[in-house]
Structures are given as structure tokens and as C-alpha cells.
Design a protein around this motif. Sequence first.
Motif, mmCIF file in Angstrom:
data_model
loop_
_atom_site.group_PDB
_atom_site.id
_atom_site.type_symbol
_atom_site.label_atom_id
_atom_site.label_comp_id
_atom_site.label_asym_id
_atom_site.label_seq_id
_atom_site.Cartn_x
_atom_site.Cartn_y
_atom_site.Cartn_z
ATOM 1 N N THR A 254 0.802 -1.216 0.000
ATOM 2 C CA THR A 254 0.000 0.000 0.000
ATOM 3 C C THR A 254 0.830 1.259 0.000
ATOM 4 O O THR A 254 0.345 2.321 -0.360
ATOM 5 N N ASP A 255 2.116 1.153 0.402
ATOM 6 C CA ASP A 255 2.886 2.385 0.438
ATOM 7 C C ASP A 255 3.692 2.607 -0.837
ATOM 8 O O ASP A 255 4.268 3.658 -1.031
ATOM 9 N N GLY A 256 3.760 1.572 -1.705
ATOM 10 C CA GLY A 256 4.427 1.743 -2.989
ATOM 11 C C GLY A 256 5.928 1.907 -2.883
ATOM 12 O O GLY A 256 6.583 2.286 -3.844
ATOM 13 N N ALA A 257 6.510 1.611 -1.707
ATOM 14 C CA ALA A 257 7.939 1.836 -1.532
ATOM 15 C C ALA A 257 8.763 0.883 -2.400
ATOM 16 O O ALA A 257 9.694 1.293 -3.061
ATOM 17 N N ARG A 258 8.422 -0.390 -2.386
ATOM 18 C CA ARG A 258 9.136 -1.382 -3.173
ATOM 19 C C ARG A 258 8.145 -2.402 -3.692
ATOM 20 O O ARG A 258 7.099 -2.631 -3.085
ATOM 21 N N PRO A 259 8.449 -3.046 -4.830
ATOM 22 C CA PRO A 259 7.524 -4.055 -5.345
ATOM 23 C C PRO A 259 7.452 -5.245 -4.415
ATOM 24 O O PRO A 259 8.426 -5.622 -3.772
ATOM 25 N N VAL A 260 6.283 -5.839 -4.345
ATOM 26 C CA VAL A 260 6.085 -7.018 -3.512
ATOM 27 C C VAL A 260 6.620 -8.231 -4.253
ATOM 28 O O VAL A 260 6.390 -8.407 -5.446
ATOM 29 N N THR A 261 7.358 -9.080 -3.538
ATOM 30 C CA THR A 261 7.944 -10.275 -4.138
ATOM 31 C C THR A 261 7.358 -11.523 -3.492
ATOM 32 O O THR A 261 6.749 -11.476 -2.413
ATOM 33 N N ILE A 262 7.574 -12.673 -4.159
ATOM 34 C CA ILE A 262 7.161 -13.948 -3.595
ATOM 35 C C ILE A 262 7.854 -14.181 -2.258
ATOM 36 O O ILE A 262 7.258 -14.689 -1.305
ATOM 37 N N ALA A 263 9.139 -13.812 -2.186
ATOM 38 C CA ALA A 263 9.887 -14.005 -0.948
ATOM 39 C C ALA A 263 9.262 -13.215 0.201
ATOM 40 O O ALA A 263 9.201 -13.689 1.345
ATOM 41 N N TYR A 264 8.777 -11.999 -0.087
ATOM 42 C CA TYR A 264 8.164 -11.180 0.955
ATOM 43 C C TYR A 264 6.846 -11.811 1.419
ATOM 44 O O TYR A 264 6.555 -11.854 2.622
ATOM 45 N N LYS B 71 13.473 -12.211 -6.159
ATOM 46 C CA LYS B 71 12.831 -12.358 -7.465
ATOM 47 C C LYS B 71 12.135 -13.706 -7.620
ATOM 48 O O LYS B 71 11.679 -14.053 -8.708
ATOM 49 N N GLY B 72 12.072 -14.450 -6.518
ATOM 50 C CA GLY B 72 11.372 -15.727 -6.567
ATOM 51 C C GLY B 72 12.071 -16.779 -7.396
ATOM 52 O O GLY B 72 11.423 -17.682 -7.931
ATOM 53 N N ILE B 73 13.408 -16.698 -7.525
ATOM 54 C CA ILE B 73 14.176 -17.678 -8.301
ATOM 55 C C ILE B 73 14.774 -18.698 -7.333
ATOM 56 O O ILE B 73 15.649 -18.360 -6.533
ATOM 57 N N PRO B 74 14.324 -19.938 -7.366
ATOM 58 C CA PRO B 74 14.853 -20.954 -6.442
ATOM 59 C C PRO B 74 16.274 -21.345 -6.812
ATOM 60 O O PRO B 74 16.715 -21.179 -7.957
ATOM 61 N N PHE B 75 17.007 -21.890 -5.854
ATOM 62 C CA PHE B 75 18.409 -22.217 -6.075
ATOM 63 C C PHE B 75 18.804 -23.438 -5.259
ATOM 64 O O PHE B 75 18.168 -23.776 -4.257
ATOM 65 N N VAL B 76 19.882 -24.073 -5.703
ATOM 66 C CA VAL B 76 20.501 -25.197 -4.999
ATOM 67 C C VAL B 76 22.007 -24.971 -5.054
ATOM 68 O O VAL B 76 22.537 -24.534 -6.079
ATOM 69 N N VAL B 77 22.706 -25.282 -3.964
ATOM 70 C CA VAL B 77 24.164 -25.182 -3.944
ATOM 71 C C VAL B 77 24.742 -26.576 -4.163
ATOM 72 O O VAL B 77 24.338 -27.538 -3.515
ATOM 73 N N PHE B 78 25.694 -26.667 -5.082
ATOM 74 C CA PHE B 78 26.342 -27.940 -5.406
ATOM 75 C C PHE B 78 27.684 -28.008 -4.709
ATOM 76 O O PHE B 78 28.532 -27.130 -4.861
ATOM 77 N N ASP B 79 27.900 -29.069 -3.919
ATOM 78 C CA ASP B 79 29.167 -29.312 -3.226
ATOM 79 C C ASP B 79 29.644 -28.071 -2.465
ATOM 80 O O ASP B 79 30.703 -27.508 -2.767
#
Length: 338
Positions: A6-16, A140-148
Motif C-alpha cells: 500500500t505504500d508503494g515503496a518497493r515491489p512485492v515479491t514472492i519471498a516477501y 525475485k522468486g528464483i529458487p536455487f541449490v548449492v552444489f558441493d
Amino acid sequence: MADRGTDGARPVTIAYIAESAGVSVPTVSKVINGKSGVSADTRARVEELVNRYGYRKPAGANRNNTVELVFRELESMWAVEVIRGVERVARRHGVGVLVSKFGLHDSTPATWDDTVSRRPNCVLSVAQLSEAEREQLRAKGIPFVVFDPTVELPDDVPFVGATNWSGGRAATRHLVELGHRRIAMISGPETVLCCCARMDGYRSALQSAGLPLDPELVVHTGLTREDGRAAAGALLSLPEPPTAIFTANDLQALGVYRAARDAGLRIPEDLSVVGFDDLPVVAWVEPPLTTVHQPLTEMAVAATEMALALGRGEDAPQARLEIGTTLTVRASTAPPKN
């Protein structure tokens, strides 16, 4: 927590939204994309937040059907095995693969902006992914995995690794069973998690055999052939040199081969050598190298399947996975002469 919708400060993300609802990012993604596997209460809570914040899926968010594979170092035989496993899974799922390289000193928010702007389905990061980088992808809602992974990761970070401790123990126990008592360890940097685990396995095997850990026989160095050669040269120059050397990776072991030739020693008659990784080339050196098989391709397959599942908004069945190592005995080890 402030109502950013509602305040328009930053875009809402999936993470939020996930943080606000107390659920995971994949759970929010399932709700937004109308997928099953979410309880009615959780779905209602997420949908209420989506509506309250006015969240809209980013334009083109699902267009780039790729997995981005990020290396910190690409010029190695090790990297080829990882790429092979990733491509195998991607081909089966009809997904493209994009390979990126961010050097240790090149990884900045600006470099990761390029990855975010490409909007891959998921990111598979080799060896490390900093907290700042993880937050940039989550935003940005981009999932990730760390390898080794090379460092300890928080419990909420999915990864695929290998059983480095048991591999180090198996390598050292093999040398002990051959009759060696002065067994040296050329380890990697003390800050690298897998090297520490392999070193701990070495220490455990010595302790189980009633052998002391001689600090003179332990060298921490880089993970290249040149590092292995220099370290082995120093060890073989000791008044009482080792009869066997276990290295943290195969490249160091190849350096030990060169140092042995420099010193006029034969492998395995005068010096036994065990590596770690089981890169294809070590079966063809002379003599073929005894080494701990780290299933790099299988690890990459599992990590890619995990990353793609997260990219589809699914919960990975096992988000912290260690795949077993095995000792491959070849011709570089033998009982000591005396």
C-alpha cells in the motif's frame, strides 16, 4: 512488518509474501500457480496476502525455460563432470542449460542482476552462494541449490554434496591395512568444508588404527597440480619421509606423481598415493591412481532434479543430500618396502 503493497515503496515479491505468511517460497509459488500440495489453511493465508499486497507475477516470469549453472572456477576437468550431469537431466525435462562463471572477486550484486534479468527457472550454484546472493535470488522468486558447498549453509538452503568424511577415512584405512604407518595428508585450504571433512576422515582412520597424527605429515595448500607437487616435495625431503600420501583431490595427486619422479622414487614401490574425486584422466596415468570416487555426475543429476522441482514450485523430497563416496583401488598403492 510494513505493508509494502500500500505504500508503494518497493515491489512485492514472492519471498516477501512467504516471509509474511511464515511459509516457504515454493509453497507461495504453488498457490500462485494453482498447484496442489498446499493445505487449505495455508492456501487461504497466502491468497489473502497476495490480494492484500496486490502481487502480480512478473511479466515473462515463466518464459525462460532454463537452469543457470554458476561456477566460480570453470577451467577444470571437475567442471566437465558437473556439466555432464546437469545436461543429462535438462535434456530429459526439455530444459535449456546456461553456464555462467563468476570469479571469487567478480560476484557482486551487479553481476547477479544479469542472472536475475534472464529469469531462469532455477539456479544451480557450484561451491558457494553468499547470503547476499541468496537474498537477491529470493527477492525475485528464483529458487536455487548449492552444489558441493565449501562452507556451512543455513538449514533453509538446499544443497547436494558427497560423503567427504567417510571418503577420507576409507582412503586412509586402505593405506593402514596395506601396512603403512607414516601416512601424509596433503589437504586443501582450511576454510574449504569438503577438505576439512576429508582431513577429519584421515584423522579418524589414524586414531582407529592407534597411529599418532604427526603434524609434520600434514600440509594445507591449494588444490592444483603445482600445489601438490610442491607439498609432496617438502614431505619427501623430510629426514623420515612418508611411505604413503593421501591428497584432498586428484590434481594434487598428479602433482605428487611429479614430485616422486623428481626425487627418483617409484609409485607404488617406494611411495603409495591416493587421491580424491576419480576424474576420468586418473585411470590413464601410469600407474593408474587409487582414489576416492566422488560421484560428480550423479551429484549434478540430483542437484539439477532438486533445482527443477523447486522451479516448478514443488518442495524437494530431500533438500540436503549427501551422496556416497567409494574407494577405487588401482595400481598406485602397495605395501611399504620395509
